[in-house]
Scaffold this motif. Structure first.
Motif, PDB file in Angstrom:
ATOM      1  N   ASN A  50       0.818  -1.214   0.000  1.00  0.00           N
ATOM      2  CA  ASN A  50       0.000   0.000   0.000  1.00  0.00           C
ATOM      3  C   ASN A  50       0.856   1.270   0.000  1.00  0.00           C
ATOM      4  O   ASN A  50       0.331   2.377   0.076  1.00  0.00           O
ATOM      5  CB  ASN A  50      -0.923   0.000   1.218  1.00  0.00           C
ATOM      6  CG  ASN A  50      -2.050   1.005   1.110  1.00  0.00           C
ATOM      7  OD1 ASN A  50      -2.636   1.168   0.035  1.00  0.00           O
ATOM      8  ND2 ASN A  50      -2.370   1.687   2.203  1.00  0.00           N
ATOM      9  N   GLU A  52       2.461   2.555   2.272  1.00  0.00           N
ATOM     10  CA  GLU A  52       2.393   3.300   3.527  1.00  0.00           C
ATOM     11  C   GLU A  52       3.736   3.274   4.230  1.00  0.00           C
ATOM     12  O   GLU A  52       3.996   4.071   5.126  1.00  0.00           O
ATOM     13  CB  GLU A  52       1.386   2.645   4.478  1.00  0.00           C
ATOM     14  CG  GLU A  52      -0.044   2.925   4.193  1.00  0.00           C
ATOM     15  CD  GLU A  52      -0.927   2.097   5.112  1.00  0.00           C
ATOM     16  OE1 GLU A  52      -0.874   2.313   6.338  1.00  0.00           O
ATOM     17  OE2 GLU A  52      -1.645   1.217   4.597  1.00  0.00           O
ATOM     18  N   ARG A  77       7.362  10.651  -0.923  1.00  0.00           N
ATOM     19  CA  ARG A  77       6.182  10.302  -0.131  1.00  0.00           C
ATOM     20  C   ARG A  77       4.912  10.830  -0.779  1.00  0.00           C
ATOM     21  O   ARG A  77       3.896  10.145  -0.844  1.00  0.00           O
ATOM     22  CB  ARG A  77       6.331  10.859   1.278  1.00  0.00           C
ATOM     23  CG  ARG A  77       5.055  10.721   2.076  1.00  0.00           C
ATOM     24  CD  ARG A  77       5.254  11.081   3.518  1.00  0.00           C
ATOM     25  NE  ARG A  77       5.976  10.017   4.199  1.00  0.00           N
ATOM     26  CZ  ARG A  77       6.512  10.138   5.403  1.00  0.00           C
ATOM     27  NH1 ARG A  77       6.427  11.283   6.031  1.00  0.00           N
ATOM     28  NH2 ARG A  77       7.125   9.129   5.956  1.00  0.00           N
ATOM     29  N   ARG A  81       1.804   8.613  -2.139  1.00  0.00           N
ATOM     30  CA  ARG A  81       0.432   8.842  -1.681  1.00  0.00           C
ATOM     31  C   ARG A  81      -0.535   9.005  -2.829  1.00  0.00           C
ATOM     32  O   ARG A  81      -1.653   8.496  -2.805  1.00  0.00           O
ATOM     33  CB  ARG A  81       0.395  10.116  -0.850  1.00  0.00           C
ATOM     34  CG  ARG A  81       0.893   9.904   0.531  1.00  0.00           C
ATOM     35  CD  ARG A  81      -0.136  10.481   1.433  1.00  0.00           C
ATOM     36  NE  ARG A  81       0.261  10.296   2.804  1.00  0.00           N
ATOM     37  CZ  ARG A  81      -0.332  10.886   3.808  1.00  0.00           C
ATOM     38  NH1 ARG A  81      -1.331  11.705   3.575  1.00  0.00           N
ATOM     39  NH2 ARG A  81       0.030  10.646   5.025  1.00  0.00           N
ATOM     40  N   CYS A  84      -1.008   5.703  -4.698  1.00  0.00           N
ATOM     41  CA  CYS A  84      -1.816   4.836  -3.859  1.00  0.00           C
ATOM     42  C   CYS A  84      -3.280   5.271  -3.873  1.00  0.00           C
ATOM     43  O   CYS A  84      -4.188   4.459  -4.071  1.00  0.00           O
ATOM     44  CB  CYS A  84      -1.215   4.900  -2.458  1.00  0.00           C
ATOM     45  SG  CYS A  84      -2.095   4.000  -1.260  1.00  0.00           S
ATOM     46  N   ILE A  90      -7.707  -0.325   0.169  1.00  0.00           N
ATOM     47  CA  ILE A  90      -7.332  -1.169   1.308  1.00  0.00           C
ATOM     48  C   ILE A  90      -8.464  -1.241   2.323  1.00  0.00           C
ATOM     49  O   ILE A  90      -9.189  -0.256   2.533  1.00  0.00           O
ATOM     50  CB  ILE A  90      -6.010  -0.669   1.959  1.00  0.00           C
ATOM     51  CG1 ILE A  90      -5.515  -1.660   3.020  1.00  0.00           C
ATOM     52  CG2 ILE A  90      -6.155   0.742   2.532  1.00  0.00           C
ATOM     53  CD1 ILE A  90      -4.054  -1.515   3.383  1.00  0.00           C
ATOM     54  N   TYR A  92      -8.866  -2.390   6.281  1.00  0.00           N
ATOM     55  CA  TYR A  92      -8.149  -2.770   7.492  1.00  0.00           C
ATOM     56  C   TYR A  92      -9.037  -3.607   8.401  1.00  0.00           C
ATOM     57  O   TYR A  92     -10.265  -3.488   8.375  1.00  0.00           O
ATOM     58  CB  TYR A  92      -7.712  -1.527   8.267  1.00  0.00           C
ATOM     59  CG  TYR A  92      -6.745  -0.629   7.518  1.00  0.00           C
ATOM     60  CD1 TYR A  92      -5.382  -0.898   7.521  1.00  0.00           C
ATOM     61  CD2 TYR A  92      -7.203   0.481   6.812  1.00  0.00           C
ATOM     62  CE1 TYR A  92      -4.492  -0.070   6.846  1.00  0.00           C
ATOM     63  CE2 TYR A  92      -6.319   1.313   6.136  1.00  0.00           C
ATOM     64  CZ  TYR A  92      -4.962   1.033   6.158  1.00  0.00           C
ATOM     65  OH  TYR A  92      -4.095   1.851   5.479  1.00  0.00           O
ATOM     66  N   ARG A 112     -12.815   9.669  -0.167  1.00  0.00           N
ATOM     67  CA  ARG A 112     -11.778   8.894  -0.856  1.00  0.00           C
ATOM     68  C   ARG A 112     -11.660   9.342  -2.322  1.00  0.00           C
ATOM     69  O   ARG A 112     -10.557   9.455  -2.856  1.00  0.00           O
ATOM     70  CB  ARG A 112     -12.166   7.407  -0.775  1.00  0.00           C
ATOM     71  CG  ARG A 112     -11.158   6.447  -1.323  1.00  0.00           C
ATOM     72  CD  ARG A 112     -10.008   6.329  -0.333  1.00  0.00           C
ATOM     73  NE  ARG A 112      -9.017   5.388  -0.807  1.00  0.00           N
ATOM     74  CZ  ARG A 112      -8.208   5.595  -1.822  1.00  0.00           C
ATOM     75  NH1 ARG A 112      -8.284   6.733  -2.481  1.00  0.00           N
ATOM     76  NH2 ARG A 112      -7.351   4.679  -2.188  1.00  0.00           N
TER      77      ARG A 112
HETATM   78  P1  ADP Z   1       3.145   9.950   7.551  1.00  0.00           P
HETATM   79  O1  ADP Z   1       4.075   8.842   7.956  1.00  0.00           O
HETATM   80  O2  ADP Z   1       3.827  11.264   7.308  1.00  0.00           O
HETATM   81  O3  ADP Z   1       1.989  10.119   8.468  1.00  0.00           O
HETATM   82  P2  ADP Z   1       2.250   8.122   5.431  1.00  0.00           P
HETATM   83  O4  ADP Z   1       2.111   8.377   3.973  1.00  0.00           O
HETATM   84  O5  ADP Z   1       3.284   7.137   5.825  1.00  0.00           O
HETATM   85  O6  ADP Z   1       2.537   9.557   6.106  1.00  0.00           O
HETATM   86  O7  ADP Z   1       0.817   7.629   5.956  1.00  0.00           O
HETATM   87  C1  ADP Z   1       0.272   8.012   7.206  1.00  0.00           C
HETATM   88  C2  ADP Z   1      -0.914   7.111   7.534  1.00  0.00           C
HETATM   89  O8  ADP Z   1      -1.963   7.259   6.559  1.00  0.00           O
HETATM   90  C3  ADP Z   1      -0.528   5.651   7.530  1.00  0.00           C
HETATM   91  O9  ADP Z   1      -0.154   5.192   8.796  1.00  0.00           O
HETATM   92  C4  ADP Z   1      -1.774   4.952   7.044  1.00  0.00           C
HETATM   93  O10 ADP Z   1      -2.494   4.384   8.111  1.00  0.00           O
HETATM   94  C5  ADP Z   1      -2.592   6.020   6.339  1.00  0.00           C
HETATM   95  N1  ADP Z   1      -2.658   5.725   4.890  1.00  0.00           N
HETATM   96  C6  ADP Z   1      -1.689   5.887   3.973  1.00  0.00           C
HETATM   97  N2  ADP Z   1      -2.121   5.514   2.760  1.00  0.00           N
HETATM   98  C7  ADP Z   1      -3.400   5.113   2.902  1.00  0.00           C
HETATM   99  C8  ADP Z   1      -4.401   4.624   2.024  1.00  0.00           C
HETATM  100  N3  ADP Z   1      -4.191   4.416   0.728  1.00  0.00           N
HETATM  101  N4  ADP Z   1      -5.605   4.330   2.518  1.00  0.00           N
HETATM  102  C9  ADP Z   1      -5.850   4.523   3.805  1.00  0.00           C
HETATM  103  N5  ADP Z   1      -4.961   4.976   4.699  1.00  0.00           N
HETATM  104  C10 ADP Z   1      -3.737   5.278   4.259  1.00  0.00           C
END
Ligand code: ADP
Ligand code: ADP
Length: 240
Positions: A50, A52, A77, A81, A84, A90, A92, A112
């Motif tokens: 994903n 993430e 990043r 994002r 994705c 996804i 959960y 979304r």
């Molecule tokens: P950061 O680490 O700066 O907060 P991230 O891109 O790693 O940014 O993502 C932060 C949070 O957003 C993740 O822990 C995840 O739970 C949520 N997330 C990221 N991508 C998705 C997605 N496609 N769908 C739902 N939640 C997401």
């Protein structure tokens, strides 16, 4: 040719080696099941799929138009994002991770679509309704907030949110764990119908072999961060 291809993925958290030299390939239209005991690295691998989280080493390609040979872990990043948001859905285990509990159910799905760039109110409304309907969510409950709904209904809202964009890849992390057995069966039926009607490529993580058996075409077995077996579901389950 695989839709998803991960090669030699390794990831440590401090002293914990969560993933060790993992290879994974998922073909268009199939359901890949990932099984393994708690702590074996299943969720970490799904988070990588994903985008993430990123690994310490290894690469990841998705066969999306124009991006065939790109290692997605090399993207920024922000780029990860956006990719994705447009291409991957996804669900959960914990609905709090996937849903805004105080917004309406239709609002969760619409949000979304907004993130992915949709701006027309009419399109947002129609697509949210269509995705909820396809997820067998009762449309007369569309304005209810997830916090007011049962666990099974919350999973349907997550599913609607995940499929609203017709994603290339649908990731499911223990989607029925924690639901009543009768409700589990209903949610699995919905997933099977979606798979049959829309040929969505799915990766399904579950510790429940019954769930994997009913859903998966192929199976990866993980142990201590490694893939110890990979093959057709029928063959993997025939082994002594
Ligand atoms: P950061 O680490 O700066 O907060 P991230 O891109 O790693 O940014 O993502 C932060 C949070 O957003 C993740 O822990 C995840 O739970 C949520 N997330 C990221 N991508 C998705 C997605 N496609 N769908 C739902 N939640 C997401
Ligand atoms: P599974 O989904 O198979 O239960 P996980 O992928 O959640 O396994 O975890 C694999 C290992 O990595 C576990 O030992 C877990 O404690 C560790 N781990 C996973 N995510 C993190 C994290 N963000 N920080 C520290 N350790 C983590």
């Amino acid at each position: 040719e695989p839709l998803l291809n991960m090669r030699d993925i390794s990831k440590s958290y401090g002293n914990v080696r969560a993933l060790r030299h993992v290879d994974a390939a998922v073909y268009p239209g199939e359901v890949m099941g990932i099984v393994g005991e708690s702590g074996s690295g299943k969720s970490t691998l799904l988070r990588m799929m994903n985008l993430e989280d990123t690994p310490d080493s290894g690469d990841y390609t998705l066969r999306l138009p124009g991006r065939e040979n790109e290692n997605l872990f090399d993207l920024t990043r922000y780029e990860r994002r956006m990719l994705c948001a447009r291409n991957i859905g996804i669900v959960y285990q914990n609905p709090h991770l996937g849903l805004l509990m105080k917004h309406s159910s239709s609002g969760n799905v619409a949000e979304r679509l907004l993130i992915a760039g949709e701006r027309s109110f009419e399109v947002l409304r129609d697509k949210a309704r269509e995705a909820l309907d396809a997820s067998e969510f009762p449309l007369d409950r569309m304005d209810a907030r997830p916090i007011e709904l049962s666990g099974g209904m919350q999973q349907r809202v997550q599913l609607a949110k995940a499929i609203a964009l017709e994603p290339a890849l649908l990731l499911l992390d223990e989607p029925t764990t924690g639901l009543d057995v009768s409700v589990q069966a209903l949610v699995l039926d919905t997933l099977k119908r979606l798979q049959r009607d829309r040929r969505i490529t799915m990766v399904l993580v579950s510790h429940d072999l019954g769930v994997i058996r009913t859903m998966a075409d192929r199976v990866m077995v993980m142990r201590h961060g490694e893939v110890v077996e990979q093959g057709l579901a029928d063959q993997v389950f025939q082994d002594p």
